[in-house]
Design an enzyme around this catalytic site. Structure first.
Site, mmCIF file in Angstrom:
data_model
loop_
_atom_site.group_PDB
_atom_site.id
_atom_site.type_symbol
_atom_site.label_atom_id
_atom_site.label_comp_id
_atom_site.label_asym_id
_atom_site.label_seq_id
_atom_site.Cartn_x
_atom_site.Cartn_y
_atom_site.Cartn_z
ATOM 1 N N GLU A 97 0.719 -1.147 0.067
ATOM 2 C CA GLU A 97 -0.065 -0.052 -0.056
ATOM 3 C C GLU A 97 0.806 1.173 0.068
ATOM 4 O OE1 GLU A 97 -3.865 -1.894 2.486
ATOM 5 O OE2 GLU A 97 -2.595 -0.288 3.246
ATOM 6 N N CYS A 110 3.281 8.403 1.866
ATOM 7 C CA CYS A 110 3.605 7.204 2.614
ATOM 8 C C CYS A 110 3.985 6.096 1.822
ATOM 9 C CB CYS A 110 2.632 7.186 3.927
ATOM 10 S SG CYS A 110 3.011 5.911 5.006
ATOM 11 N N CYS A 117 6.333 -7.360 7.140
ATOM 12 C CA CYS A 117 7.600 -6.916 7.847
ATOM 13 C C CYS A 117 7.858 -8.268 8.544
ATOM 14 C CB CYS A 117 6.834 -6.059 8.710
ATOM 15 S SG CYS A 117 8.736 -5.240 9.796
ATOM 16 N N CYS A 121 6.168 -5.898 15.845
ATOM 17 C CA CYS A 121 5.879 -4.856 16.966
ATOM 18 C C CYS A 121 4.143 -5.350 17.155
ATOM 19 C CB CYS A 121 5.817 -3.528 16.276
ATOM 20 S SG CYS A 121 7.425 -3.229 15.979
ATOM 21 N N CYS A 124 0.977 -3.519 15.597
ATOM 22 C CA CYS A 124 1.130 -3.215 14.193
ATOM 23 C C CYS A 124 0.358 -4.166 13.309
ATOM 24 C CB CYS A 124 2.709 -2.859 13.701
ATOM 25 S SG CYS A 124 2.870 -2.661 11.855
ATOM 26 N N GLY A 172 6.583 -2.380 6.345
ATOM 27 C CA GLY A 172 7.912 -2.693 6.232
ATOM 28 C C GLY A 172 8.982 -1.903 7.059
ATOM 29 N N GLU A 173 9.971 -2.586 7.296
ATOM 30 C CA GLU A 173 11.098 -1.760 7.873
ATOM 31 C C GLU A 173 12.241 -1.592 6.902
ATOM 32 O OE1 GLU A 173 11.953 -0.588 11.376
ATOM 33 O OE2 GLU A 173 13.866 -0.035 9.681
ATOM 34 N N SER A 204 11.700 6.206 8.524
ATOM 35 C CA SER A 204 11.298 5.671 9.814
ATOM 36 C C SER A 204 11.685 4.356 10.038
ATOM 37 C CB SER A 204 9.592 5.801 9.808
ATOM 38 O OG SER A 204 9.271 5.412 11.102
ATOM 39 N N SER A 226 10.613 4.810 15.709
ATOM 40 C CA SER A 226 9.527 4.487 16.600
ATOM 41 C C SER A 226 9.926 4.019 17.882
ATOM 42 C CB SER A 226 8.917 3.132 15.685
ATOM 43 O OG SER A 226 8.456 3.605 14.484
ATOM 44 N N LEU A 227 9.880 4.718 19.032
ATOM 45 C CA LEU A 227 10.192 4.505 20.164
ATOM 46 C C LEU A 227 9.089 3.689 20.899
ATOM 47 C CD1 LEU A 227 12.663 4.974 22.158
ATOM 48 C CD2 LEU A 227 11.503 7.257 22.914
ATOM 49 N N HIS A 228 7.820 4.543 21.174
ATOM 50 C CA HIS A 228 6.737 3.722 21.849
ATOM 51 C C HIS A 228 6.970 3.517 23.305
ATOM 52 C CE1 HIS A 228 5.345 3.577 17.461
ATOM 53 N NE2 HIS A 228 6.362 2.890 17.349
ATOM 54 N N ASN A 304 -4.215 3.157 15.884
ATOM 55 C CA ASN A 304 -5.187 2.998 15.018
ATOM 56 C C ASN A 304 -5.647 1.533 15.072
ATOM 57 O OD1 ASN A 304 -5.761 5.458 13.547
ATOM 58 N ND2 ASN A 304 -3.882 5.182 12.846
ATOM 59 N N CYS A 347 -2.137 5.040 9.774
ATOM 60 C CA CYS A 347 -0.870 4.581 10.213
ATOM 61 C C CYS A 347 -1.185 3.267 10.878
ATOM 62 C CB CYS A 347 -0.525 5.492 11.486
ATOM 63 S SG CYS A 347 0.934 5.997 11.159
HETATM 64 N N1 SAH Z 1 8.854 -0.131 9.950
HETATM 65 C C1 SAH Z 1 8.939 1.343 10.560
HETATM 66 C C2 SAH Z 1 8.162 2.367 9.448
HETATM 67 C C3 SAH Z 1 6.584 1.976 9.294
HETATM 68 S S1 SAH Z 1 5.580 1.757 10.716
HETATM 69 C C4 SAH Z 1 8.924 1.844 11.883
HETATM 70 O O1 SAH Z 1 8.434 0.875 12.629
HETATM 71 O O2 SAH Z 1 9.175 2.900 12.102
HETATM 72 C C5 SAH Z 1 5.238 3.511 10.633
HETATM 73 C C6 SAH Z 1 4.826 4.107 12.021
HETATM 74 O O3 SAH Z 1 3.411 3.673 12.182
HETATM 75 C C7 SAH Z 1 5.682 3.545 13.074
HETATM 76 O O4 SAH Z 1 5.809 4.648 14.040
HETATM 77 C C8 SAH Z 1 4.535 2.470 13.860
HETATM 78 O O5 SAH Z 1 5.017 2.356 15.072
HETATM 79 C C9 SAH Z 1 3.400 3.109 13.674
HETATM 80 N N2 SAH Z 1 2.287 2.201 13.697
HETATM 81 C C10 SAH Z 1 2.084 1.007 13.463
HETATM 82 N N3 SAH Z 1 1.295 0.330 13.846
HETATM 83 C C11 SAH Z 1 0.458 1.438 14.212
HETATM 84 C C12 SAH Z 1 -1.036 1.461 14.833
HETATM 85 N N4 SAH Z 1 -1.611 0.393 14.634
HETATM 86 N N5 SAH Z 1 -1.615 2.504 15.086
HETATM 87 C C13 SAH Z 1 -0.616 3.717 14.815
HETATM 88 N N6 SAH Z 1 0.411 3.667 14.484
HETATM 89 C C14 SAH Z 1 1.302 2.678 14.263
HETATM 90 FE FE1 SF4 Z 2 7.494 -3.492 11.122
HETATM 91 FE FE2 SF4 Z 2 7.417 -0.931 11.728
HETATM 92 FE FE3 SF4 Z 2 5.102 -2.596 11.714
HETATM 93 FE FE4 SF4 Z 2 7.130 -2.853 13.611
HETATM 94 S S1 SF4 Z 2 6.039 -0.993 13.377
HETATM 95 S S2 SF4 Z 2 6.074 -4.524 12.421
HETATM 96 S S3 SF4 Z 2 8.983 -2.342 12.397
HETATM 97 S S4 SF4 Z 2 6.159 -2.056 9.955
#
Ligand code: SAH
Ligand code: SF4
Length: 376
Positions: A97, A110, A117, A121, A124, A172-173, A204, A226-228, A304, A347
């Site tokens: 996408e 985006c 991936c 996480c 995600c 993806g990463e 990212s 992506s710290l979280h 989300n 996202c």
């Molecule tokens: N893999 C990379 C880039 C893709 S994810 C990364 O992890 O940074 C892009 C962003 O969306 C990241 O910050 C990720 O943590 C966030 N993200 C993933 N799942 C999400 C969700 N369900 N709701 C909101 N943000 C999310």
């Molecule tokens: Fe992969 Fe980024 Fe999703 Fe983590 S947040 S599973 S690194 S796409």
């Protein structure tokens, strides 16, 4: 061997340097490289016959050995808020996408870097789909190519162009698909191609430290991490790659990256707000202390939801209270607007359709089924 029996090179993904090398390798002049990059990325031309500054014999030769092949678009939808989503079919039937988000004078694209991936996480949707394969440079830059083309606006004119910013925040990463991502970003910045500023192309990452150190050597795009979570215990749970590259190591790597830029840019920390998991006042204070150790901005992302997830989004009031603590400590903190919800383009909702090779999606579906049975 006759040239026609050789597999055609897809010129779409070649950086300027690689395009020049390609023309030199077939006995042509180096400047043909810049001409070809311009035809493809600035004019949107894929048919060699339309490239009028190439001789007829060169065009005929190119038809035998090369092609300009963007990924196949199978669907696109427009959200009520102007967000547009494309589903691109890549070889093998998987779909990835791409999302375009217009906002005032800005148009942010985006872009995805992998089919699924390989990291997992916990919050995600892409991660839950498992992993199929890396995208090629042509498939990555192809997303910019197609989005730009679909709006039909000039690439060169910074006032009129449709795509003003690119974020590598799709599926993806990106650091785990290093060379193709670096090549595609090089075309985004390239004067002969999309000529975007290095401040408007953002990679990212979830924190793949060795690759981030390598990126510092070859690129100077903007960085988002992506710290979280502000401590290893919680981050290990949410972002499993933290077990291999914990926060202290990640922060060293970020400082090294920022130190290599010849300006005062900061890293953007992404922090997805998960109700009752990472959104307390105490964690906000811990995050504030940690964030003071590096030049940064903080972007709070309302979670989300997607089918089967165990997480919920923090309430609006909780997000603002969390933000207030950080603001009071002098941090720059924004709350991301959720866009494109109605077309599942927000996202973390980017799931595409992944022919999963890791079998993770099957495991996940089983777990989901069990929890649904328990719930009923
Ligand atoms: N893999 C990379 C880039 C893709 S994810 C990364 O992890 O940074 C892009 C962003 O969306 C990241 O910050 C990720 O943590 C966030 N993200 C993933 N799942 C999400 C969700 N369900 N709701 C909101 N943000 C999310
Ligand atoms: Fe992969 Fe980024 Fe999703 Fe983590 S947040 S599973 S690194 S796409």
């Amino acid at each position: 061997m006759a040239e026609s029996s050789v597999k055609r090179v897809n010129l779409l993904g070649l950086t300027l340097a690689k395009m020049e090398a390609f023309f030199l390798s077939i006995g042509e002049k180096k400047f043909r490289g810049a001409q070809m990059v311009k035809w493809i990325h600035q004019q949107g031309v894929t048919d060699f016959d339309q490239m009028t500054n190439l001789s007829k014999s060169l065009r005929d030769r190119l038809k035998n050995i090369a092609e300009v092949r963007p990924p196949q678009v199978t669907f696109h939808g427009d959200s009520e808020d102007g967000t547009r989503k494309w589903l691109m079919e890549v070889d093998g039937g998987s779909k990835v996408e791409t999302v375009y988000i217009p906002d005032g004078g800005r148009g942010t694209l985006c872009v995805s870097s992998q089919v699924g991936c390989s990291l997992d996480c916990s919050f995600c949707s892409t991660g839950k789909q498992g992993f199929n394969r890396n995208l090629t440079a042509a498939e990555i830059i192809g997303q910019v190519f197609l989005a730009t083309k679909s709006y039909g606006l000039p690439v060169k004119d910074s006032q009129k162009r449709s795509v003003t910013n690119v974020v590598m925040m799709g599926m993806g990463e990106p650091l785990l698909n290093f060379e193709p991502v670096v090549d595609a970003m090089s075309l985004m910045l390239e004067d002969q191609a999309y000529c975007l500023s290095k401040r408007r192309v953002t990679l990212s990452t979830s924190g793949v430290v060795p690759h981030l150190n390598e990126l510092a050597r070859v690129s100077d795009v903007a960085l988002a991490v992506s710290l979280h979570a502000p401590n290893d215990e919680l981050r290990n749970e949410l972002v499993p790659i933290n077990r291999r590259y914990p926060i202290a190591m990640l922060f060293d790597s970020i400082r090294n990256y920022l130190g290599g830029l010849n300006d005062s840019r900061s890293v953007t920390f992404e922090y997805t707000m998960l109700k009752g998991v990472n959104d307390s006042d105490e964690l906000a204070r811990e995050l504030s202390t940690l964030a003071k150790t590096v030049r940064c901005k903080i972007n709070l992302i309302p979670f989300n939801p997607f089918p089967g997830t165990r997480y919920e989004v923090s309430s609006r009031n909780r997000i603002y209270a969390f933000q207030r603590i950080l603001l009071n400590d002098g941090h720059v903190v924004t709350v991301r607007k959720t866009r494109g919800h109605d077309i599942d383009a927000a996202c973390g909702q980017l799931a595409g359709q992944v022919a999963d090779k890791t079998k993770r999606s099957a495991r996940y579906i089983q777990i989901k089924d069990v929890s649904e049975q328990v719930a009923h």
